[in-house]
Structures are given as structure tokens and as C-alpha cells.
Design a protein around this motif. Structure first.
Motif, PDB file in Angstrom:
ATOM      1  N   ASN A  44       0.818  -1.211   0.000  1.00  0.00           N
ATOM      2  CA  ASN A  44       0.000   0.000   0.000  1.00  0.00           C
ATOM      3  C   ASN A  44       0.857   1.269   0.000  1.00  0.00           C
ATOM      4  O   ASN A  44       0.528   2.251  -0.662  1.00  0.00           O
ATOM      5  CB  ASN A  44      -0.971   0.010   1.182  1.00  0.00           C
ATOM      6  CG  ASN A  44      -2.062  -1.019   1.015  1.00  0.00           C
ATOM      7  OD1 ASN A  44      -2.460  -1.346  -0.097  1.00  0.00           O
ATOM      8  ND2 ASN A  44      -2.552  -1.543   2.119  1.00  0.00           N
ATOM      9  N   SER A  47       2.144   1.717  -3.468  1.00  0.00           N
ATOM     10  CA  SER A  47       1.036   2.144  -4.325  1.00  0.00           C
ATOM     11  C   SER A  47       0.731   3.633  -4.142  1.00  0.00           C
ATOM     12  O   SER A  47       0.480   4.345  -5.121  1.00  0.00           O
ATOM     13  CB  SER A  47      -0.205   1.306  -4.016  1.00  0.00           C
ATOM     14  OG  SER A  47      -1.271   1.676  -4.851  1.00  0.00           O
ATOM     15  N   ARG A  48       0.770   4.116  -2.898  1.00  0.00           N
ATOM     16  CA  ARG A  48       0.540   5.546  -2.647  1.00  0.00           C
ATOM     17  C   ARG A  48       1.608   6.409  -3.308  1.00  0.00           C
ATOM     18  O   ARG A  48       1.369   7.571  -3.630  1.00  0.00           O
ATOM     19  CB  ARG A  48       0.483   5.823  -1.141  1.00  0.00           C
ATOM     20  CG  ARG A  48      -0.791   5.352  -0.489  1.00  0.00           C
ATOM     21  CD  ARG A  48      -0.959   5.908   0.928  1.00  0.00           C
ATOM     22  NE  ARG A  48       0.180   5.661   1.805  1.00  0.00           N
ATOM     23  CZ  ARG A  48       0.352   4.558   2.544  1.00  0.00           C
ATOM     24  NH1 ARG A  48      -0.551   3.584   2.503  1.00  0.00           N
ATOM     25  NH2 ARG A  48       1.396   4.448   3.333  1.00  0.00           N
TER      26      ARG A  48
END
Length: 165
Positions: A44, A47-48
Motif C-alpha cells: 500500500n 502504491s501511494r
């Protein structure tokens, strides 16, 4: 690429309910959940930052925090592997380690995943030979690393190139 480790039950207890529902005395379950959630965090976070990959190398080295029980370390790593497989499209998890460190941390665990072998040598020929040796993970050796100052990697297999394309 992500660092891995299992720092113990006091850290793992906060993940007792996800993804598995663990009893407080079931440390193998807690270790699994810790690894799973650590991988979710890394995926995550990447991905950010708009970084996406289907190939994720799990760094397994003794410099990180690990249990003295190989079974708990394997449970944590299996949680990491499962998180990658469940959240990344066309996921390819692999293991980066030095063979003796892998042995120290996981025992004789042969999970069949691709291996990126740290040789500890500055000699290219040693990395090349690592490509021909049996893998510590039981999977194919995709990369052999040598360090003549900076880390360099020798691609062993066409599978590595297929995974990154």
C-alpha cells in the motif's frame, strides 16, 4: 523488494484479528498475521507513491528482528507471501537471502519460490556459480549477487526477465 522480520508476540498481538482470528496464545497464527499485515503495509505504501510491481522480493536477513523459532519465522513469511498473492495482480513473490542466513532464520524451509542469492563475494564468477547451485528456497535461482563495492546482480534465468516484462 521489502524488508521482512518477525519481532515477536508483543508486536504481533495488535494484528490478532486480521486476516485470521488468532487466540492470544497462538503465536504461529499471530506471526502469520504480522507478516501478512507488514506486506500489506509495504504494498500500500508503494502504491501511494505510484509504484506498482508484480514481482516482490522478500528480504530475509539476520540483521532484521526474528524469533529464535524457525516455525514462527516461516509463519510470518508465509503471511507475507499470501498477502502478496492476494493483493497484487499476477503476483510473483521471491526470496532474497544469503543461504546460511536463510537456514538460520527458517531452518530447512523449501517453499519453492524464486531465489535472489546474496553470495557475499565481490567476484562475478561466484554470482554466476550461485545460478547453478541448488536454491536455498527450493525454487529457481533468478539472480546471483556480488559486491565489488556496490551490489551488482547477475540474472540467472529467463524467468526473471519474463516476470519484469
Amino acid at each position: 523488494y521489502m524488508n521482512t522480520g518477525y519481532p515477536g508476540i508483543s508486536y504481533a498481538e495488535r494484528f490478532a484479528k486480521s486476516p485470521r482470528s488468532c487466540r492470544t496464545f497462538d503465536e504461529a497464527c499471530l506471526a502469520y498475521n504480522y507478516g501478512y499485515n507488514a506486506s500489506l503495509y509495504a504494498i500500500n505504501y508503494a502504491s501511494r507513491k505510484d509504484i506498482h510491481s508484480n514481482l516482490w522480493w522478500l528480504d530475509v536477513e539476520t540483521d532484521n528482528s526474528w524469533s529464535s523459532f524457525a516455525a514462527l519465522n516461516r509463519a510470518s513469511l508465509q503471511g507475507s507471501i499470501d498477502a502478496i498473492r492476494q493483493t497484487v495482480i499476477f503476483a510473483v513473490p521471491g526470496i532474497y537471502s544469503y543461504p546460511s542466513q536463510w537456514q538460520t532464520i527458517t531452518g530447512d524451509w523449501r517453499n519453492g519460490l524464486p531465489a535472489w542469492v546474496a553470495t557475499g563475494s565481490s567476484d562475478f564468477s561466484v554470482a554466476n556459480l550461485a545460478c547453478r547451485d541448488p536454491s536455498f528456497s527450493g525454487g529457481q535461482v533468478w539472480l546471483g549477487q556480488y559486491t565489488p563495492g556496490l551490489d551488482f546482480d547477475y540474472p540467472c534465468s529467463q524467468h526473471f526477465f519474463q516476470a519484469i516484462l
